[in-house]
Design an enzyme around this catalytic site. Structure first.
Site, PDB file in Angstrom:
ATOM      1  N   ASP A 275     -28.273 148.942  12.778  1.00  0.00           N
ATOM      2  CA  ASP A 275     -27.122 148.867  14.000  1.00  0.00           C
ATOM      3  C   ASP A 275     -26.356 147.719  13.671  1.00  0.00           C
ATOM      4  OD1 ASP A 275     -27.126 147.754  17.450  1.00  0.00           O
ATOM      5  OD2 ASP A 275     -26.121 149.204  17.024  1.00  0.00           O
TER       6      ASP A 275
ATOM      7  N   LYS B 154     -18.435 154.010  13.708  1.00  0.00           N
ATOM      8  CA  LYS B 154     -20.436 153.457  12.963  1.00  0.00           C
ATOM      9  C   LYS B 154     -21.111 154.052  14.129  1.00  0.00           C
ATOM     10  CE  LYS B 154     -22.003 149.358  15.281  1.00  0.00           C
ATOM     11  NZ  LYS B 154     -23.334 149.550  15.443  1.00  0.00           N
TER      12      LYS B 154
ATOM     13  N   ARG C  57     -17.929 168.520  24.861  1.00  0.00           N
ATOM     14  CA  ARG C  57     -18.394 170.120  25.499  1.00  0.00           C
ATOM     15  C   ARG C  57     -18.334 170.435  27.119  1.00  0.00           C
ATOM     16  NH1 ARG C  57     -24.366 169.423  22.301  1.00  0.00           N
ATOM     17  NH2 ARG C  57     -23.667 167.894  22.966  1.00  0.00           N
TER      18      ARG C  57
ATOM     19  N   GLU D 266     -27.022 138.710  20.127  1.00  0.00           N
ATOM     20  CA  GLU D 266     -26.740 139.106  21.353  1.00  0.00           C
ATOM     21  C   GLU D 266     -27.993 138.666  22.493  1.00  0.00           C
ATOM     22  OE1 GLU D 266     -26.829 142.919  21.276  1.00  0.00           O
ATOM     23  OE2 GLU D 266     -24.126 142.912  20.098  1.00  0.00           O
TER      24      GLU D 266
ATOM     25  N   HIS E   5     -15.814 147.777  14.225  1.00  0.00           N
ATOM     26  CA  HIS E   5     -14.767 146.885  15.489  1.00  0.00           C
ATOM     27  C   HIS E   5     -14.834 145.466  14.897  1.00  0.00           C
ATOM     28  CE1 HIS E   5     -18.514 146.282  18.098  1.00  0.00           C
ATOM     29  NE2 HIS E   5     -17.983 145.210  18.093  1.00  0.00           N
TER      30      HIS E   5
ATOM     31  N   LYS F  65     -31.379 140.558  18.656  1.00  0.00           N
ATOM     32  CA  LYS F  65     -31.110 141.029  20.392  1.00  0.00           C
ATOM     33  C   LYS F  65     -32.234 140.401  21.297  1.00  0.00           C
ATOM     34  CE  LYS F  65     -29.293 145.224  21.100  1.00  0.00           C
ATOM     35  NZ  LYS F  65     -28.053 145.648  21.059  1.00  0.00           N
TER      36      LYS F  65
ATOM     37  N   LYS G 128     -11.336 141.693  15.067  1.00  0.00           N
ATOM     38  CA  LYS G 128     -11.591 140.748  16.058  1.00  0.00           C
ATOM     39  C   LYS G 128     -10.129 139.640  15.186  1.00  0.00           C
ATOM     40  CE  LYS G 128     -15.401 141.074  17.559  1.00  0.00           C
ATOM     41  NZ  LYS G 128     -16.174 140.982  19.131  1.00  0.00           N
TER      42      LYS G 128
ATOM     43  N   HIS H 269     -21.519 145.311  10.810  1.00  0.00           N
ATOM     44  CA  HIS H 269     -21.121 144.000  10.770  1.00  0.00           C
ATOM     45  C   HIS H 269     -21.304 142.682   9.771  1.00  0.00           C
ATOM     46  CE1 HIS H 269     -20.223 145.934  14.369  1.00  0.00           C
ATOM     47  NE2 HIS H 269     -21.196 146.029  15.364  1.00  0.00           N
TER      48      HIS H 269
END
Lengths: 350, 511
Positions: free
Chosen positions: B259, B172, B65, B240, B202, B364, B206, B264
């Site tokens: 998430d 996703k 946009r 992570e 993704h 996380k 891998k 995953h």
């Protein structure tokens, strides 16, 4: 970057395999240094047969060090000592061990081993049995033949019999076309059986991809069966291999296609400068051209000249691959390459 | 549509390392001004061109946009390639790629999309893109339906002149629950045939994830042990070390379950637990993955609290630095109930896995970044030795330090029969010296080739949301006034998570 740690020569008239293995273990302990553990990596056996002279032994050792960074394994490097280089009257073999180490993923020190066999006089006859004893079991065996001739004695055949692949480098020889013909004769022998390979063939793979890509487009594919002319600018056997490949893949009959070769001054050995394919598409002449943008460039411009609609020119970048990288490419391939065998046969007839 | 993978049509392709021939195409990226385009998509395209895997000259169209000129767009993409490509930039090659980069300001109107179509037709003539179109939707999920509908209304769901295909790639998350996922799939499939829809996770791009298939089905020695007779439990960890990194607003809506688990972790679960496919056809593989999801034992709503643990990171130390807690992050509510840690126990009710608990955790602000799958085998049926021998464990490390590790017992040198655990280790970095391609390179190439093996099928998405929806409902209904348990950033999660395994006499691995 690999480093080489040489140990003192392990002198023995007939090599004692157990001593070689113990010497290697000691070498890794030395290489560990300040408690920095060493990972010994071994995925293959690489037998390298040097040309005459100490210089080629050095060059072969550097090649092995480079290859080890990608394809870790045990290298058996064979060189031949003549005349006064060793004690006169002493026949046999001297054995050296060394390790090539580099930092791998995660910062670990990864080492591959090199066993150098310097044979003199009658020691030459001991080489095949010694190589057999020193191979790491159950791993593939590749022999890289760096000598000029194949046929003067039984050594290349004996090593080929031990090997999953027997690799030459015709482009590096004093007379590359003669080397190519010699490789073809060797390959056609009973024990050749499709196990031979040539670094010069591997060198032209990106050019083969480029030419193949012309004919991926359905609109240009009919041109495959109507090729009338082929002009190649190349050094060494690259041109012969490319023409042999096209001839064998497209089943050209004798004199079906007019083939011409021109030298390419300034090009390194066994490289291509340009390829022009003259064909016919939809009833109209078309010329497919792959040409380096200049003699030193690694960018090739692909274009089609035709009165009919043709695609825009586009560029590809040739990967920068030295002999070590090309050899790694061959080591990663499956054992037999019938496309190469057919191209070699066709090239030697050109 | 069968892919020509063998050079049957083009005999010159046979025997080449690159025997796959991608069609020329235009790639249109919706949401092109976002981070993903700069950091992942265009560096991937550049590396594919560098590897001669994409035919030239090609075209990339950014659609967003915000107003931007072609030059400014190309310049920003170049900076992305310089910063994020795994290989340095080659000016000649970049210039050729950049000459095909254009930017289109999309309005939310069919007319705007028709103009996009005219632009693509022009690119076909000028750039030889052959009428093939790849639409990559990298926008917030709320924008997906509108984009898809307008593509259909403008006729862009069909290839252009002379083209063979028009495909759509969706990032996703695909929906945020079963109902929204179903609705989105319905909208997408009204416009695009399922074979032209590519839903990205993704992780599937891998190398190490693809290696799971080879490891399981390319070796005969592991398969006889890969079942409830020998496996005590399986742990899957996606950890992570980073926090929400400025995406507090998104995380408040999503949480770790949406998430990371729904996509995953569930994809890894499918690959680890599936039966061997009959072939490598995309649907043969995806059929087996769906069967895993459909075999998940349903959790009664009132049991969700017993089989799951959620948490939020509090302030702590990660990587030698003090970091704030989740509630101190920007755009996070003081009374937030979004989880940054989730662990769950689930069961797959089939012959292979009956009775074997699978423990999944994603979080996380863990001590380190690691993705790992570990099969813990059963103990020996009879202990012969003085010491307790630890059960064998097979760990597949997806990232970092990719590899496979088998732990087994060995005798310690000496006069006594003493046992000691040892490791048999395969590391990608030592056995394969080449740098593998990035996940997006593989995925974009596969989308252009029309190979959907590494993409998520519609029923996979819906089956995973069906399971997650029950958990979300259980959490809502079981919510007490108190907030979620906290764990210090840099620790391995709340103590409640250890209790989840301790109940079964087990404990979490420390990767």
């Amino acid at each position: 970057m690999a480093k080489t740690v040489m140990s003192p020569a392990n002198r023995a008239r007939v090599p004692d395999v157990a001593r070689v293995e113990a010497q290697l273990a000691e070498l890794w302990r030395e290489a560990s240094g300040d408690g920095d553990p060493v990972t010994r990596a071994c995925t293959l056996n690489l037998v390298v047969v040097c040309s005459d002279g100490a210089e080629d032994l050095q060059a072969a050792t550097k090649l092995v060090a480079r290859v080890a960074e990608t394809e870790p394994g045990r290298a058996l490097v064979i060189s031949f000592a003549e005349g006064d280089e060793r004690e006169s009257g002493a026949d046999g073999m001297e054995v050296y061990v060394s390790a090539h180490c580099h930092r791998g993923a995660g910062g670990k020190q990864i080492c591959s081993e090199q066993i150098t066999l310097e044979a003199r006089g009658a020691g030459r006859e001991l080489i095949p049995a010694t190589v057999l004893q020193l191979l790491v079991g159950e791993l593939p065996v590749y022999t890289l033949w760096r000598r000029e001739e194949f046929g003067r004695d039984s050594l290349p055949q004996a090593l080929c019999d031990l090997s999953d692949r027997f690799i030459a480098n015709s482009g590096n020889r004093r007379d590359p076309m003669r080397a190519l013909a010699g490789l073809q004769r060797f390959s056609a022998g009973v024990s050749g059986e499709g196990r031979t390979a040539d670094i010069s063939w591997e060198r032209i793979e990106s050019w083969r991809e480029a030419l193949a890509s012309f004919f991926d487009a359905p609109s240009l594919r009919p041109g495959l069966n109507r090729i009338q002319g082929l002009q190649i600018e190349a050094s060494g056997p690259a041109g012969a291999y490319l023409a042999g490949w096209l001839a064998s893949r497209l089943d050209w009959k004798r004199d079906q296609v007019k083939i011409s070769f021109a030298p390419a001054p300034g090009l390194p050995p066994c490289e291509l400068a340009s390829v022009r394919i003259e064909t016919e598409i939809d009833g109209a002449p078309a010329t497919l051209i792959a040409r380096r943008t200049d003699a030193k460039s690694d960018v090739v411009l692909l274009s089609v000249e035709s009165k009919k609609n043709c695609p825009l020119p586009w560029r590809i970048k040739l990967p920068a691959r030295d002999d070590a990288a090309l050899l790694c490419g061959l080591l990663q391939r499956s054992r037999k390459d019938p496309i190469f065998d057919a191209a070699l046969g066709a090239a030697s007839r050109l | 549509m069968e892919l020509d993978r063998t050079g049957k049509e083009n005999p010159l392709r046979a025997g080449l390392r690159r025997d796959l021939a991608a069609d020329p195409c235009s790639m249109v990226i919706f949401g092109a001004s976002g981070d993903l385009t700069r950091r992942k998509l265009v560096p991937a395209l550049y590396n594919l061109r560098l590897d001669r895997l994409l035919p030239g000259p090609g075209a990339v169209v950014g659609a967003a946009r915000r107003e931007m000129s072609n030059e400014a767009f190309a310049a920003s993409l170049r900076k992305g390639v310089e910063a994020y490509s795994r290989r340095g930039i080659d000016d000649a090659l970049w210039d050729e790629l950049a000459s095909g980069i254009s930017y289109v300001t999309t309005e939310n109107s069919v007319e705007g999309y028709r103009r996009l179509g005219e632009h693509l037709d022009r690119l076909d003539r000028e750039r030889g893109t052959g009428g093939n179109r790849l639409f990559y939707v990298s926008t917030p999920p709320s924008a997906f339906p509108g984009i898809v509908e307008r593509l259909g209304q403008a006729g862009l769901n069909r290839p252009g002149n002379g083209g063979r295909w028009a495909r759509i790639v969706l990032e996703k998350p695909i929906g945020h629950d079963l109902e929204s996922a179903r609705e989105l799939n319905r909208v997408v499939n009204q416009v695009f045939d399922e074979r032209d829809v590519f839903r990205i996770d993704h992780y599937l791009g891998k190398e190490t994830v693809q290696n799971l298939m080879v490891f399981r089905f390319g070796n005969s020695i592991f398969e006889p042990l890969w079942n409830q007779k020998y496996v005590d439990h399986v742990q899957l960890t996606v950890a992570e070390s980073i926090g929400v990194e400025g995406r507090g607003k998104y995380y408040e809506e999503a949480g770790t379950t949406r998430d990371m688990v729904q996509n995953h972790l569930f994809q890894l679960l499918c690959l680890i637990a599936m039966e061997a496919p009959a072939s490598l056809r995309p649907d043969a593989i995806r059929d087996e993955k769906v069967k895993v999801l459909e075999s998940l034992r349903p959790v009664p709503i009132d049991q969700v609290g017993c089989t799951t643990v959620r948490g939020q990171y509090a302030e702590g130390v990660v990587g030698g630095r003090k970091v704030p807690g989740y509630k101190q992050e920007p755009d996070v509510a003081a009374d937030s109930r979004a989880e940054t840690y989730v662990a769950m126990q689930l069961f797959i009710d089939n012959w292979r896995w009956g009775g074997v608990p699978f423990y999944l955790r994603a979080a996380k602000r863990m001590p380190k970044r690691v993705t790992e799958i570990a099969l813990q085998f059963r103990e020996v049926p009879h202990h012969l030795f003085e010491q307790n021998v630890a059960p064998n464990a097979l760990a597949l490390r997806i990232q970092p330090d990719e590899g496979i590790n088998l732990r087994f017992e060995s005798k310690s040198p000496g006069p006594k029969m003493r046992v000691h655990p040892v490791s048999m280790d395969f590391r990608y970095g030592t056995s394969f010296g080449q740098q593998p391609p990035e996940a997006y390179e593989r995925l974009i190439l596969d989308a252009i080739l029309g190979d959907s093996t590494l993409f998520i099928r519609r029923d996979e998405v819906e089956a995973s949301w069906r399971y997650i929806d029950v958990l979300e409902q259980g959490w809502r209904e079981g919510a007490s006034g108190a907030g979620l348990p906290e764990y210090a950033a840099g620790s391995w999660g709340p103590v409640e998570s250890d209790e989840l395994l301790a109940r079964g006499g087990r404990k979490w691995r420390r990767p």
